[in-house]
Motif scaffolding. Structure first.
Motif, PDB file in Angstrom:
ATOM      1  N   SER A  57       0.809  -1.221   0.000  1.00  0.00           N
ATOM      2  CA  SER A  57       0.000   0.000   0.000  1.00  0.00           C
ATOM      3  C   SER A  57       0.840   1.268   0.000  1.00  0.00           C
ATOM      4  CB  SER A  57      -0.947   0.008   1.206  1.00  0.00           C
ATOM      5  OG  SER A  57      -0.210  -0.016   2.419  1.00  0.00           O
ATOM      6  N   GLY A  58       2.159   1.133   0.284  1.00  0.00           N
ATOM      7  CA  GLY A  58       3.042   2.298   0.270  1.00  0.00           C
ATOM      8  C   GLY A  58       3.490   2.748   1.646  1.00  0.00           C
ATOM      9  N   LYS A  59       3.197   1.946   2.689  1.00  0.00           N
ATOM     10  CA  LYS A  59       3.514   2.350   4.067  1.00  0.00           C
ATOM     11  C   LYS A  59       5.011   2.581   4.270  1.00  0.00           C
ATOM     12  CE  LYS A  59       1.929  -1.300   6.172  1.00  0.00           C
ATOM     13  NZ  LYS A  59       1.760  -2.122   4.959  1.00  0.00           N
ATOM     14  N   SER A  60       5.812   1.597   3.908  1.00  0.00           N
ATOM     15  CA  SER A  60       7.257   1.715   4.137  1.00  0.00           C
ATOM     16  C   SER A  60       7.864   2.816   3.276  1.00  0.00           C
ATOM     17  CB  SER A  60       7.951   0.376   3.865  1.00  0.00           C
ATOM     18  OG  SER A  60       7.572  -0.583   4.833  1.00  0.00           O
ATOM     19  N   THR A  61       7.370   2.961   2.053  1.00  0.00           N
ATOM     20  CA  THR A  61       7.868   4.037   1.189  1.00  0.00           C
ATOM     21  C   THR A  61       7.556   5.394   1.793  1.00  0.00           C
ATOM     22  OG1 THR A  61       7.572   2.656  -0.775  1.00  0.00           O
ATOM     23  CG2 THR A  61       7.789   5.025  -1.129  1.00  0.00           C
ATOM     24  N   LEU A  62       6.383   5.524   2.392  1.00  0.00           N
ATOM     25  CA  LEU A  62       6.003   6.788   3.025  1.00  0.00           C
ATOM     26  C   LEU A  62       6.992   7.177   4.119  1.00  0.00           C
ATOM     27  CD1 LEU A  62       3.889   9.074   3.407  1.00  0.00           C
ATOM     28  CD2 LEU A  62       2.779   7.589   5.087  1.00  0.00           C
ATOM     29  N   ILE A  63       7.314   6.255   5.020  1.00  0.00           N
ATOM     30  CA  ILE A  63       8.237   6.613   6.093  1.00  0.00           C
ATOM     31  C   ILE A  63       9.669   6.755   5.570  1.00  0.00           C
ATOM     32  CG2 ILE A  63       6.784   5.644   7.901  1.00  0.00           C
ATOM     33  CD1 ILE A  63       8.784   3.322   8.078  1.00  0.00           C
ATOM     34  N   THR A  67      11.934  10.116   6.234  1.00  0.00           N
ATOM     35  CA  THR A  67      13.261  10.063   6.860  1.00  0.00           C
ATOM     36  C   THR A  67      14.400  10.334   5.882  1.00  0.00           C
ATOM     37  OG1 THR A  67      13.370   7.667   6.510  1.00  0.00           O
ATOM     38  CG2 THR A  67      12.471   8.429   8.603  1.00  0.00           C
ATOM     39  N   GLY A  68      14.093  10.539   4.613  1.00  0.00           N
ATOM     40  CA  GLY A  68      15.137  10.824   3.629  1.00  0.00           C
ATOM     41  C   GLY A  68      15.873   9.602   3.139  1.00  0.00           C
ATOM     42  N   ILE A  69      15.406   8.403   3.518  1.00  0.00           N
ATOM     43  CA  ILE A  69      16.012   7.181   2.982  1.00  0.00           C
ATOM     44  C   ILE A  69      15.693   7.056   1.506  1.00  0.00           C
ATOM     45  CG2 ILE A  69      15.938   4.648   3.112  1.00  0.00           C
ATOM     46  CD1 ILE A  69      15.453   4.953   6.122  1.00  0.00           C
ATOM     47  N   ASP A  70      14.512   7.541   1.126  1.00  0.00           N
ATOM     48  CA  ASP A  70      14.104   7.577  -0.274  1.00  0.00           C
ATOM     49  C   ASP A  70      13.698   9.002  -0.620  1.00  0.00           C
ATOM     50  OD1 ASP A  70      13.592   6.619  -2.802  1.00  0.00           O
ATOM     51  OD2 ASP A  70      12.230   5.033  -2.139  1.00  0.00           O
ATOM     52  N   SER A  71      13.771   9.355  -1.890  1.00  0.00           N
ATOM     53  CA  SER A  71      13.440  10.712  -2.333  1.00  0.00           C
ATOM     54  C   SER A  71      12.134  10.713  -3.118  1.00  0.00           C
ATOM     55  CB  SER A  71      14.558  11.276  -3.225  1.00  0.00           C
ATOM     56  OG  SER A  71      15.775  11.326  -2.524  1.00  0.00           O
ATOM     57  N   PRO A  72      11.303  11.741  -2.936  1.00  0.00           N
ATOM     58  CA  PRO A  72      10.058  11.792  -3.708  1.00  0.00           C
ATOM     59  C   PRO A  72      10.330  12.099  -5.174  1.00  0.00           C
ATOM     60  CG  PRO A  72      10.343  13.821  -2.459  1.00  0.00           C
ATOM     61  CD  PRO A  72      11.455  12.904  -2.037  1.00  0.00           C
ATOM     62  N   THR A  73       9.506  11.567  -6.043  1.00  0.00           N
ATOM     63  CA  THR A  73       9.584  11.918  -7.469  1.00  0.00           C
ATOM     64  C   THR A  73       9.099  13.340  -7.679  1.00  0.00           C
ATOM     65  OG1 THR A  73       9.182   9.607  -8.032  1.00  0.00           O
ATOM     66  CG2 THR A  73       8.875  11.236  -9.783  1.00  0.00           C
ATOM     67  N   SER A  74       8.091  13.735  -6.911  1.00  0.00           N
ATOM     68  CA  SER A  74       7.588  15.103  -6.944  1.00  0.00           C
ATOM     69  C   SER A  74       7.003  15.431  -5.576  1.00  0.00           C
ATOM     70  CB  SER A  74       6.521  15.273  -8.029  1.00  0.00           C
ATOM     71  OG  SER A  74       5.425  14.407  -7.808  1.00  0.00           O
ATOM     72  N   GLY A  75       6.860  16.723  -5.314  1.00  0.00           N
ATOM     73  CA  GLY A  75       6.328  17.159  -4.034  1.00  0.00           C
ATOM     74  C   GLY A  75       7.426  17.595  -3.074  1.00  0.00           C
ATOM     75  N   GLU A  76       7.015  18.025  -1.894  1.00  0.00           N
ATOM     76  CA  GLU A  76       7.934  18.575  -0.905  1.00  0.00           C
ATOM     77  C   GLU A  76       7.752  17.870   0.441  1.00  0.00           C
ATOM     78  OE1 GLU A  76       6.967  22.704  -0.759  1.00  0.00           O
ATOM     79  OE2 GLU A  76       7.768  23.139  -2.748  1.00  0.00           O
ATOM     80  N   ALA A  93      22.365  12.228   5.392  1.00  0.00           N
ATOM     81  CA  ALA A  93      22.946  11.338   6.396  1.00  0.00           C
ATOM     82  C   ALA A  93      23.200  12.089   7.697  1.00  0.00           C
ATOM     83  CB  ALA A  93      24.236  10.718   5.867  1.00  0.00           C
ATOM     84  N   ILE A  94      23.711  13.317   7.590  1.00  0.00           N
ATOM     85  CA  ILE A  94      23.976  14.122   8.786  1.00  0.00           C
ATOM     86  C   ILE A  94      22.664  14.490   9.471  1.00  0.00           C
ATOM     87  CG2 ILE A  94      24.873  16.334   9.603  1.00  0.00           C
ATOM     88  CD1 ILE A  94      26.937  16.149   7.298  1.00  0.00           C
ATOM     89  N   TRP A  95      21.698  14.942   8.681  1.00  0.00           N
ATOM     90  CA  TRP A  95      20.396  15.340   9.240  1.00  0.00           C
ATOM     91  C   TRP A  95      19.716  14.156   9.920  1.00  0.00           C
ATOM     92  CZ3 TRP A  95      15.502  13.465   8.294  1.00  0.00           C
ATOM     93  CH2 TRP A  95      14.462  14.175   8.900  1.00  0.00           C
ATOM     94  N   ARG A  96      19.726  13.015   9.254  1.00  0.00           N
ATOM     95  CA  ARG A  96      19.035  11.839   9.786  1.00  0.00           C
ATOM     96  C   ARG A  96      19.669  11.371  11.100  1.00  0.00           C
ATOM     97  NH1 ARG A  96      18.335   9.464   5.141  1.00  0.00           N
ATOM     98  NH2 ARG A  96      20.366   8.472   5.196  1.00  0.00           N
TER      99      ARG A  96
END
Length: 245
Positions: A57-63, A67-76, A93-96
């Motif tokens: 459903s996209g749960k893990s991708t959402l988090i 957390t910046g582990i993955d980047s959005p294709t679009s949006g902020e 990496a520093i921020w996380r």
């Protein structure tokens, strides 16, 4: 709100995480696959939010996007006053390391380190505390989660519930404002699950923002809010039983 000098949350009710029109797509041999679809979401300081949905459903991708582990294709994506979508990998990496604590389903404790050494590891990487203070802080965090007597044991000597508490202590090591848990109770029995969720709820009451991915829908008594994802979109939001003044 985060005090920039102490990294402490100074008040409840302020949006700590903001997502604006976030989509995530992957190119596959059979075409483009949309995992997240135009997600807009705010999470306030001190909330304990459950992200619920079926597998895929996209749960893990959402988090991962939060957390910046993955980047959005679009949006902020904004978290702890930082534009996550605008950071490069080194900045992320520093921020996380300073702002996010992550708890996994399978604990991910290093087997050759003691429990206390596992908790000290994030402090060693980020240099958030002087070396002479790190063990003392690790012991204090283990005491907070109720397993300080296990500090000098290896993870293999602990039960599953104790290992998950150790993982929570490690996630708290650098005093992050955000805690993210991906199916943290998936391998625990119902009684231990309740203990872990009560611990998360207590951390949220203290001011941490906790986001937890789960398949379970009968745990609303622990959450301030539940978000139901379906096919990459927010299908519904429900308030939980727990509220914090």
């Amino acid at each position: 709100m985060i005090d920039p000098d102490t990294n402490e949350i100074t008040s409840h009710g302020k949006p700590l995480i903001v997502m604006k029109g976030v989509s995530k797509k992957y190119d596959t041999p059979s075409g483009t696959f949309s995992v997240l679809k135009n997600i807009s979401l705010e999470v306030k300081c001190g909330e304990f939010v459950a992200v619920v949905g079926k597998s895929g459903s996209g749960k893990s991708t959402l988090i991962n996007v939060i957390t910046g582990i993955d980047s959005p294709t679009s949006g902020e994506v904004y978290a702890a006053s930082t534009a996550i979508h605008a950071l490069n990998q080194e900045e992320l990496a520093i921020w996380r390391g300073q702002n996010v604590g992550v708890i996994f389903q399978f604990f991910q404790l290093l087997p050759t380190l003691t429990v206390a050494e596992n908790v000290m590891l994030p402090m060693d990487f980020c240099h958030t505390y002087p070396a002479r203070e790190r063990r003392e802080r690790a012991i204090a965090l283990l005491e907070k989660v109720g397993i300080s007597e296990q500090a000098d044991k290896l993870p293999s000597d602990l039960s599953g519930g104790q290992q998950q508490r150790a993982a929570i202590a490690r996630a708290l090591a650098n005093n992050p404002p955000i805690l993210v848990a991906d199916e943290p109770t998936g391998n625990l029995d119902s009684q231990t699950t309740d203990v872990i969720l009560e611990l998360f709820a207590g951390l949220a009451k203290e001011g941490k923002t906790v986001i937890m991915v789960t398949h379970e829908r009968d745990l609303s008594r622990f959450f301030t809010r539940s978000i139901l994802l379906s096919d990459g979109a927010i299908l519904a939001e429900k308030p939980g039983v727990t509220t914090y003044a």
